[in-house]
Scaffold this active site. Structure first.
Site, short mmCIF file in Angstrom:
data_model
loop_
_atom_site.label_atom_id
_atom_site.label_comp_id
_atom_site.label_asym_id
_atom_site.label_seq_id
_atom_site.Cartn_x
_atom_site.Cartn_y
_atom_site.Cartn_z
N GLU A 91 14.60 -50.70 79.29
CA GLU A 91 14.96 -50.04 80.68
C GLU A 91 15.13 -48.64 80.18
O GLU A 91 15.56 -48.19 79.12
CB GLU A 91 16.43 -50.28 81.02
CG GLU A 91 16.48 -51.69 81.71
CD GLU A 91 17.81 -52.07 82.21
OE1 GLU A 91 18.58 -51.06 82.71
OE2 GLU A 91 18.23 -53.10 82.33
C1 NOJ Z 1 21.44 -51.28 83.44
C2 NOJ Z 1 21.11 -52.50 84.13
O1 NOJ Z 1 20.67 -53.60 83.19
C3 NOJ Z 1 20.34 -52.41 85.49
O2 NOJ Z 1 20.42 -53.55 85.99
C4 NOJ Z 1 20.62 -51.43 86.34
O3 NOJ Z 1 19.70 -51.16 87.54
C5 NOJ Z 1 20.40 -50.01 85.32
N1 NOJ Z 1 21.35 -50.00 84.35
C6 NOJ Z 1 20.67 -48.42 86.18
O4 NOJ Z 1 21.77 -48.60 86.56
#
Ligand code: NOJ
Length: 569
Positions: free
Chosen positions: A413
């Site tokens: 991410e």
């Molecule tokens: C981490 C989380 O895993 C994800 O679900 C979320 O959308 C992002 N942070 C942004 O807050």
């Protein structure tokens, strides 16, 4: 004899060198450097991500059981605007459409998560397996593969079956380890012939701290000082168990990999020449990513966590530390259970030392004895907590390299949000964020960090947990006001697409032209989208009002006709 002695000395030397190499992150040097033009290694994997509860919708369809997020979001006052993920992006019904977006970006992989209660409604496999749920993931995986997109699958992205929370207290209870393992095993059995990248847990830090300590997230418990440590302890053991299950029963047949995705904000010492600041920053990072990474790579919690939580617990008059301990058997069972490390990274803080008096209760945030600061010049376009500090990404990646033996890393991410209630497709701040963060990742690779892939967060705007739909992370804008949940590309889609096709940043001239080209069409698309409420209103007219009026007319004519016929008789 002499030879043996020399060999042994060499071994010891090598060991000492290795150990000191593991310690050699240099806190005192932070070279930001200028933009680096160059490309990523061949085969580098580009992707985008999502998670089940945040995007699927269909919360009560086709035999799905309730998750803790279904129940939490339905309670008043827990989520901004009392939003829920009930329908969200309706991705459950839009496999084809979402895959066409992924293809448009020319992604190599797509990261998504499996909703545990969708395939095991109560959470307990022996109760019932929901074949409809399995079918959904089957079709998603198959469609991805037909289009040459590698699925990277997360097993737990926060949606614990509610029944396991009600009956056992969720991650507070050791029994979750076996239930989770059975769920994972079912996934390996049913999907493992096609899925080769498994992530056991997504961001266990948030599960533990926000779910069981602050209560901002489901299940909303506020077990100050103990809840987070206990949840994390069970999660780490559950991760290890699932890794062993795969290793023993599936690896030789399926040839896949099992990792974990850890969140890691970077902590930079306020003053890199001040030892106290350096120690505080290191504590911040160890209490964050190190809490999970150190047991998984080295077998036990970071020394500094054991010391701080142990000391604070003693000061509270407790007989044992609030931080649980692993037995020596557990330590060797957990150590090395990671084929790759997933990293979710968004932001950075400056850190300095701050002592918190122990008082009556300890808590995760006071155990660390740190204060977090931000530079007011850092851009913060969206979520309150998310400041764009690209160089922190390179620092974190180098830290991971030195601390955990240079593992294979997938960025699971990375991205930025906007807090815009109105339409905005011209997301130049997101273009800037991606450009600079991806560039820092490239520099880290040049530093020798083994980053194998990058996942932009996220493919779509979606349910942002306790912030509801007020924070948009998507490359694609989703119009949540329209029941069809149409998707529209933001300008960043064009920009990211070019990074992918060039596999990096070829030259200054080219990269600058990308930005121009990416933003060329977005204002006209914005206007179209702004007119959308009108369009959806018109759709409602054609879809509901027209058929209803027609049916009424037919009925009325029939009644009138019958009336006439009767009168004739
Ligand atoms: C981490 C989380 O895993 C994800 O679900 C979320 O959308 C992002 N942070 C942004 O807050």
């Amino acid at each position: 004899m002499l030879l043996r002695c020399v060999t042994r000395t060499c071994h010891v030397l090598v060991l000492v060198l290795c150990l000191s190499a593991a310690e050699d992150f240099d806190w005192t040097k932070n070279n930001h450097g200028s933009f680096y033009y160059g490309t990523f290694p061949t085969g580098f994997s580009w992707g985008a991500g999502s998670s089940a509860y945040q995007t699927e919708g269909a919360w009560d369809q086709d035999g799905k059981g309730l998750s803790i997020w279904d129940v939490f979001s339905h309670k008043k006052g827990k989520v901004f605007f009392n939003d829920t993920g009930d329908s969200s992006c309706e991705s459950y019904y839009k496999v084809k459409e979402d895959i066409s977006l992924i293809k448009e970006l020319k992604l190599n992989h797509y990261r998504f998560s499996i909703s545990w209660p969708r395939i095991i409604p109560t959470g307990i496999k022996s109760d019932h397996v929901n074949e409809k749920g399995i079918e959904y993931y089957d079709s998603l995986i198959d469609s991805l593969l037909e289009n040459d997109i590698t699925p990277i699958v997360t097993l737990y992205h926060w949606d614990l079956p509610q029944l396991l929370q009600d009956k056992y207290g969720g991650w507070q209870n050791v029994s979750m380890i076996n239930y989770f393992n059975e769920f994972a095993n079912l996934c390996f059995e049913r999907f493992g012939n096609r899925v080769k990248y498994w992530i056991t847990f997504n961001n266990p830090w948030a599960v533990a701290v926000e779910g069981y300590e602050t209560g901002e997230h489901a299940p909303g418990l506020k077990l100050r000082g103990t809840g987070a440590y206990r949840a994390a302890h069970h999660i780490i053991k559950a991760h290890a168990k699932v890794w062993h299950t795969y290793d023993t029963h599936w690896r030789s047949k399926q040839n896949g990999m099992v990792g974990i995705s850890l969140a890691g904000d970077w902590g930079e010492p306020v003053d890199i020449t001040n030892q106290k600041d350096i120690e505080a920053a290191e504590r911040y990072v160890q209490f964050y990513m190190g809490w999970f990474a150190t047991p998984i790579f080295h077998g036990d919690y970071p020394q500094v966590m054991k010391e701080f939580v142990g000391r604070k617990s003693a000061q509270q008059g407790l007989g044992t530390s609030r931080l649980p301990t692993f037995s020596s058997q557990e330590r060797s069972y957990i150590k090395g259970t990671c084929d790759f490390l997933g990293i979710g990274h968004f932001t950075t803080r400056y850190i300095t030392q701050k002592s918190y008096p122990t008082g009556r209760g300890g808590a995760y945030f006071t155990d660390r004895d740190v204060a977090e600061l931000v530079d007011p010049r850092w851009p913060d376009p969206g979520s309150e907590w998310l400041y764009a500090v690209p160089w922190g990404f390179r620092r974190l990646l180098n830290f991971v390299k030195t601390q955990y033996g240079n593992p294979d890393i997938y960025i699971t991410e990375n991205g930025v949000s906007e807090k815009m209630m109105c339409t905005e497709l011209c997301d130049d701040w997101r273009i800037q964020y991606f450009k600079e963060y991806i560039n820092e990742m490239l520099k880290a690779i040049k530093d020798g960090v083994n980053v194998k892939g990058y996942t932009a967060w996220s493919l779509l705007d979606k349910f942002e947990w306790d912030e509801g739909y007020s924070e948009r992370f998507g490359l694609y804008y989703v119009d949540f006001r329209n029941h069809k949940k149409p998707r529209y590309p933001k300008a960043s889609v064009q920009f990211y697409k070019r990074i992918i096709s060039a596999n990096g940043f070829p030259s200054q001239r080219e990269v600058e032209s990308w930005k121009r080209k990416a933003t060329e069409t977005c204002s006209s698309s914005n206007q179209l989208l702004a007119a959308d409420p009108l369009t959806s209103h018109m759709e409602m007219v054609t879809e509901i009002v027209v058929p209803t009026v027609c049916t009424l007319c037919i009925l009325l004519s029939a009644v009138f006709l019958m009336f006439l016929l009767r009168r004739r008789k």
